[in-house]
Motif scaffolding. Structure first.
Motif, PDB file in Angstrom:
ATOM      1  N   VAL A 274       0.848  -1.202   0.000  1.00 42.07           N
ATOM      2  CA  VAL A 274       0.000   0.000   0.000  1.00 42.07           C
ATOM      3  C   VAL A 274       0.881   1.248   0.000  1.00 42.07           C
ATOM      4  CG1 VAL A 274      -1.707   1.314   1.313  1.00 42.07           C
ATOM      5  CG2 VAL A 274      -1.885  -1.176   1.159  1.00 42.07           C
ATOM      6  N   PHE A 275       1.872   1.257   0.875  1.00 40.10           N
ATOM      7  CA  PHE A 275       2.787   2.404   0.993  1.00 40.10           C
ATOM      8  C   PHE A 275       3.439   2.720  -0.355  1.00 40.10           C
ATOM      9  CE2 PHE A 275       7.006   4.172   1.953  1.00 40.10           C
ATOM     10  CZ  PHE A 275       6.671   5.254   2.761  1.00 40.10           C
ATOM     11  N   GLU A 276       3.922   1.689  -1.045  1.00 33.89           N
ATOM     12  CA  GLU A 276       4.612   1.887  -2.319  1.00 33.89           C
ATOM     13  C   GLU A 276       3.658   2.304  -3.436  1.00 33.89           C
ATOM     14  OE1 GLU A 276       6.601  -1.805  -2.942  1.00 33.89           O
ATOM     15  OE2 GLU A 276       8.255  -1.319  -1.558  1.00 33.89           O
ATOM     16  N   ASP A 277       2.370   2.046  -3.252  1.00 35.50           N
ATOM     17  CA  ASP A 277       1.367   2.402  -4.257  1.00 35.50           C
ATOM     18  C   ASP A 277       0.887   3.847  -4.089  1.00 35.50           C
ATOM     19  OD1 ASP A 277      -0.266   1.685  -6.472  1.00 35.50           O
ATOM     20  OD2 ASP A 277      -1.990   1.404  -5.141  1.00 35.50           O
ATOM     21  N   MET A 278       1.393   4.546  -3.084  1.00 34.32           N
ATOM     22  CA  MET A 278       0.974   5.918  -2.813  1.00 34.32           C
ATOM     23  C   MET A 278       2.014   6.920  -3.320  1.00 34.32           C
ATOM     24  SD  MET A 278      -0.295   5.226   1.098  1.00 34.32           S
ATOM     25  CE  MET A 278      -0.710   6.940   1.437  1.00 34.32           C
ATOM     26  N   SER A 279       1.592   8.150  -3.518  1.00 35.35           N
ATOM     27  CA  SER A 279       2.513   9.201  -3.928  1.00 35.35           C
ATOM     28  C   SER A 279       3.404   9.583  -2.747  1.00 35.35           C
ATOM     29  CB  SER A 279       1.726  10.438  -4.383  1.00 35.35           C
ATOM     30  OG  SER A 279       1.068  11.040  -3.278  1.00 35.35           O
TER      31      SER A 279
ATOM     32  N   ALA B 267       3.993  12.428  -1.466  1.00 33.16           N
ATOM     33  CA  ALA B 267       3.318  13.402  -0.601  1.00 33.16           C
ATOM     34  C   ALA B 267       2.328  12.715   0.334  1.00 33.16           C
ATOM     35  CB  ALA B 267       2.600  14.447  -1.458  1.00 33.16           C
ATOM     36  N   SER B 268       1.581  11.736  -0.187  1.00 35.83           N
ATOM     37  CA  SER B 268       0.605  11.023   0.641  1.00 35.83           C
ATOM     38  C   SER B 268       1.297  10.126   1.659  1.00 35.83           C
ATOM     39  CB  SER B 268      -0.332  10.190  -0.237  1.00 35.83           C
ATOM     40  OG  SER B 268      -1.169  11.029  -0.986  1.00 35.83           O
ATOM     41  N   ARG B 269       2.422   9.530   1.262  1.00 34.78           N
ATOM     42  CA  ARG B 269       3.191   8.716   2.214  1.00 34.78           C
ATOM     43  C   ARG B 269       3.600   9.552   3.415  1.00 34.78           C
ATOM     44  NH1 ARG B 269       7.580   5.993  -1.931  1.00 34.78           N
ATOM     45  NH2 ARG B 269       6.094   4.833  -3.245  1.00 34.78           N
ATOM     46  N   GLN B 270       4.130  10.749   3.126  1.00 35.15           N
ATOM     47  CA  GLN B 270       4.602  11.625   4.191  1.00 35.15           C
ATOM     48  C   GLN B 270       3.444  12.117   5.051  1.00 35.15           C
ATOM     49  OE1 GLN B 270       6.842  14.984   2.765  1.00 35.15           O
ATOM     50  NE2 GLN B 270       7.513  15.600   4.803  1.00 35.15           N
ATOM     51  N   LYS B 271       2.306  12.372   4.428  1.00 35.03           N
ATOM     52  CA  LYS B 271       1.149  12.914   5.139  1.00 35.03           C
ATOM     53  C   LYS B 271       0.510  11.891   6.066  1.00 35.03           C
ATOM     54  CE  LYS B 271      -3.407  14.965   4.292  1.00 35.03           C
ATOM     55  NZ  LYS B 271      -4.369  15.439   3.262  1.00 35.03           N
ATOM     56  N   TYR B 272       0.399  10.635   5.598  1.00 33.21           N
ATOM     57  CA  TYR B 272      -0.419   9.667   6.307  1.00 33.21           C
ATOM     58  C   TYR B 272       0.337   8.560   7.040  1.00 33.21           C
ATOM     59  CZ  TYR B 272      -4.529  11.487   3.796  1.00 33.21           C
ATOM     60  OH  TYR B 272      -5.526  12.276   3.308  1.00 33.21           O
ATOM     61  N   CYS B 273       1.530   8.174   6.573  1.00 35.11           N
ATOM     62  CA  CYS B 273       2.109   6.905   7.017  1.00 35.11           C
ATOM     63  C   CYS B 273       3.389   7.054   7.832  1.00 35.11           C
ATOM     64  CB  CYS B 273       2.409   6.014   5.803  1.00 35.11           C
ATOM     65  SG  CYS B 273       0.935   5.560   4.860  1.00 35.11           S
ATOM     66  N   SER B 274       3.507   6.223   8.845  1.00 32.74           N
ATOM     67  CA  SER B 274       4.733   6.109   9.641  1.00 32.74           C
ATOM     68  C   SER B 274       5.107   4.635   9.713  1.00 32.74           C
ATOM     69  CB  SER B 274       4.521   6.643  11.061  1.00 32.74           C
ATOM     70  OG  SER B 274       4.159   8.000  11.053  1.00 32.74           O
ATOM     71  N   PHE B 275       6.392   4.333   9.460  1.00 32.08           N
ATOM     72  CA  PHE B 275       6.827   2.936   9.529  1.00 32.08           C
ATOM     73  C   PHE B 275       6.728   2.445  10.962  1.00 32.08           C
ATOM     74  CE2 PHE B 275      10.068  -0.410   9.985  1.00 32.08           C
ATOM     75  CZ  PHE B 275       9.593  -1.297   9.034  1.00 32.08           C
ATOM     76  N   LEU B 276       6.173   1.248  11.116  1.00 33.14           N
ATOM     77  CA  LEU B 276       5.957   0.707  12.450  1.00 33.14           C
ATOM     78  C   LEU B 276       6.938  -0.413  12.759  1.00 33.14           C
ATOM     79  CD1 LEU B 276       4.006   1.281  14.782  1.00 33.14           C
ATOM     80  CD2 LEU B 276       2.526  -0.528  13.891  1.00 33.14           C
ATOM     81  N   ARG B 277       6.883  -1.476  11.955  1.00 35.98           N
ATOM     82  CA  ARG B 277       7.758  -2.625  12.197  1.00 35.98           C
ATOM     83  C   ARG B 277       7.547  -3.656  11.088  1.00 35.98           C
ATOM     84  NH1 ARG B 277       3.290  -3.189  15.505  1.00 35.98           N
ATOM     85  NH2 ARG B 277       2.075  -5.110  15.215  1.00 35.98           N
TER      86      ARG B 277
ATOM     87  N   ARG C 289      -1.705   7.814  10.215  1.00 35.18           N
ATOM     88  CA  ARG C 289      -1.996   8.917  11.134  1.00 35.18           C
ATOM     89  C   ARG C 289      -3.419   9.407  10.902  1.00 35.18           C
ATOM     90  NH1 ARG C 289       3.487   9.908   9.977  1.00 35.18           N
ATOM     91  NH2 ARG C 289       2.976  11.086   8.094  1.00 35.18           N
ATOM     92  N   ALA C 290      -4.120   9.705  11.969  1.00 41.58           N
ATOM     93  CA  ALA C 290      -5.492  10.204  11.855  1.00 41.58           C
ATOM     94  C   ALA C 290      -5.505  11.547  11.139  1.00 41.58           C
ATOM     95  CB  ALA C 290      -6.113  10.355  13.246  1.00 41.58           C
ATOM     96  N   GLU C 291      -6.573  11.771  10.401  1.00 40.58           N
ATOM     97  CA  GLU C 291      -6.779  13.051   9.737  1.00 40.58           C
ATOM     98  C   GLU C 291      -6.853  14.164  10.789  1.00 40.58           C
ATOM     99  OE1 GLU C 291      -9.811  14.126   6.289  1.00 40.58           O
ATOM    100  OE2 GLU C 291     -10.775  14.200   8.247  1.00 40.58           O
ATOM    101  N   SER C 292      -6.181  15.260  10.526  1.00 47.05           N
ATOM    102  CA  SER C 292      -6.224  16.383  11.467  1.00 47.05           C
ATOM    103  C   SER C 292      -7.480  17.210  11.234  1.00 47.05           C
ATOM    104  CB  SER C 292      -4.994  17.269  11.289  1.00 47.05           C
ATOM    105  OG  SER C 292      -5.031  17.929  10.024  1.00 47.05           O
ATOM    106  N   ASP C 293      -7.808  18.043  12.198  1.00 49.17           N
ATOM    107  CA  ASP C 293      -8.963  18.926  12.045  1.00 49.17           C
ATOM    108  C   ASP C 293      -8.770  19.882  10.872  1.00 49.17           C
ATOM    109  OD1 ASP C 293     -10.266  17.778  14.194  1.00 49.17           O
ATOM    110  OD2 ASP C 293      -9.431  19.193  15.649  1.00 49.17           O
ATOM    111  N   ASP C 294      -7.533  20.325  10.637  1.00 49.98           N
ATOM    112  CA  ASP C 294      -7.254  21.216   9.493  1.00 49.98           C
ATOM    113  C   ASP C 294      -7.530  20.507   8.179  1.00 49.98           C
ATOM    114  OD1 ASP C 294      -6.513  23.257  11.169  1.00 49.98           O
ATOM    115  OD2 ASP C 294      -4.364  22.832  11.047  1.00 49.98           O
ATOM    116  N   ASP C 295      -7.119  19.232   8.098  1.00 48.87           N
ATOM    117  CA  ASP C 295      -7.392  18.445   6.889  1.00 48.87           C
ATOM    118  C   ASP C 295      -8.882  18.296   6.672  1.00 48.87           C
ATOM    119  OD1 ASP C 295      -4.701  18.058   6.350  1.00 48.87           O
ATOM    120  OD2 ASP C 295      -4.592  16.224   7.541  1.00 48.87           O
ATOM    121  N   ALA C 296      -9.612  18.071   7.763  1.00 49.44           N
ATOM    122  CA  ALA C 296     -11.053  17.906   7.662  1.00 49.44           C
ATOM    123  C   ALA C 296     -11.719  19.183   7.168  1.00 49.44           C
ATOM    124  CB  ALA C 296     -11.639  17.521   9.026  1.00 49.44           C
ATOM    125  N   ASP C 297     -11.232  20.348   7.633  1.00 51.18           N
ATOM    126  CA  ASP C 297     -11.785  21.629   7.195  1.00 51.18           C
ATOM    127  C   ASP C 297     -11.539  21.854   5.712  1.00 51.18           C
ATOM    128  OD1 ASP C 297     -12.632  22.133   9.765  1.00 51.18           O
ATOM    129  OD2 ASP C 297     -10.874  23.341  10.292  1.00 51.18           O
TER     130      ASP C 297
END
Length: 222
Positions: free
Chosen positions: A177-182, A184-194, A211-219
């Motif tokens: 999934v991570f590799e299938d994303m741009s 910018a989206s990787r940086q915005k949403y994903c953190s490596f876990l293990r 990472r959960a969507e922030s309130d700013d993103d929701a706005d």
């Protein structure tokens, strides 16, 4: 005595892929139909459901699950996904086409923000998510009495396993999934876990947390 109730559309009870196939094949629907597609699969499941069912009345549990599912379905559809089936207290959703993994992850990120906000009104519907991407088989399962057109294969199995190990209000995605994303989206949403070993696999699977969507993103998306 005739009922005054109007007939409900079949789309309310069946996934869109199944409705499309019924429209295409009609009574000649092939019982062994199986199609290979490149998809991103999202599983959701409620944590601690047994404890919830023991503590509250069945009607309360039902109403809470139904409200939680409704929120999830709304988000899946908003991000261009399709709900393939409900799984009691969770669901299986499919995303295909351009940006499928980004849309699936954005959907999960939105739900990670939205679902906890409803804990005061709902029972504690603490949902976990698992997302995987790759080649899947959409196949007809069952016999002449009952058919179901559903996802089959390792991609779906791994998504379900990820969902099984996710904590409450946590979404886990695979390296596919991570590799299938741009970027910018990787940086915005994903953190490596293990890395995670799964039964039946020869090599560990790289796992990322959403990472959960922030309130700013929701706005911005409103």
């Amino acid at each position: 005595m005739h009922s005054n109730h109007s007939t409900l559309p079949i789309q309310m009870f069946l996934p869109s892929e199944t409705v499309e196939l019924i429209a295409e094949y009609g009574s000649d629907f092939p019982h062994n139909l199986a199609l290979e597609q490149d998809m991103t699969i999202l599983f959701s499941d409620m944590r601690d459901f047994t404890e919830l069912a023991e503590r509250f009345e069945p009607r309360e549990v039902y109403a809470s699950i139904n409200a939680s599912i409704a929120l999830q379905v709304k988000s899946v559809h908003a991000y261009g996904g399709s709900v393939n089936k409900f799984l009691g207290d969770g669901l299986l959703a499919c995303f295909s086409g351009e940006g499928k993994s980004e849309r699936a992850v954005a959907c999960a990120a939105e739900l990670l923000r939205v679902l906890p906000e409803h804990e005061g009104a709902l029972l504690p519907c603490r949902i976990g998510f698992g997302i995987n991407s790759g080649k899947i088989m959409f196949g007809v399962l069952g016999d002449a009495m009952r058919w179901e057109y559903t996802v089959v294969g390792d991609v779906a199995n791994t998504a379900a396993r990820l969902c099984g190990i996710a904590k409450p209000f946590q979404a886990l995605v695979t390296e596919s999934v991570f590799e299938d994303m741009s970027p910018a989206s990787r940086q915005k949403y994903c953190s490596f876990l293990r890395p995670q070993m799964f039964k039946g696999k020869k090599h560990p699977v790289g796992i990322y947390e959403v990472r959960a969507e922030s309130d700013d993103d929701a706005d911005k998306s409103a």
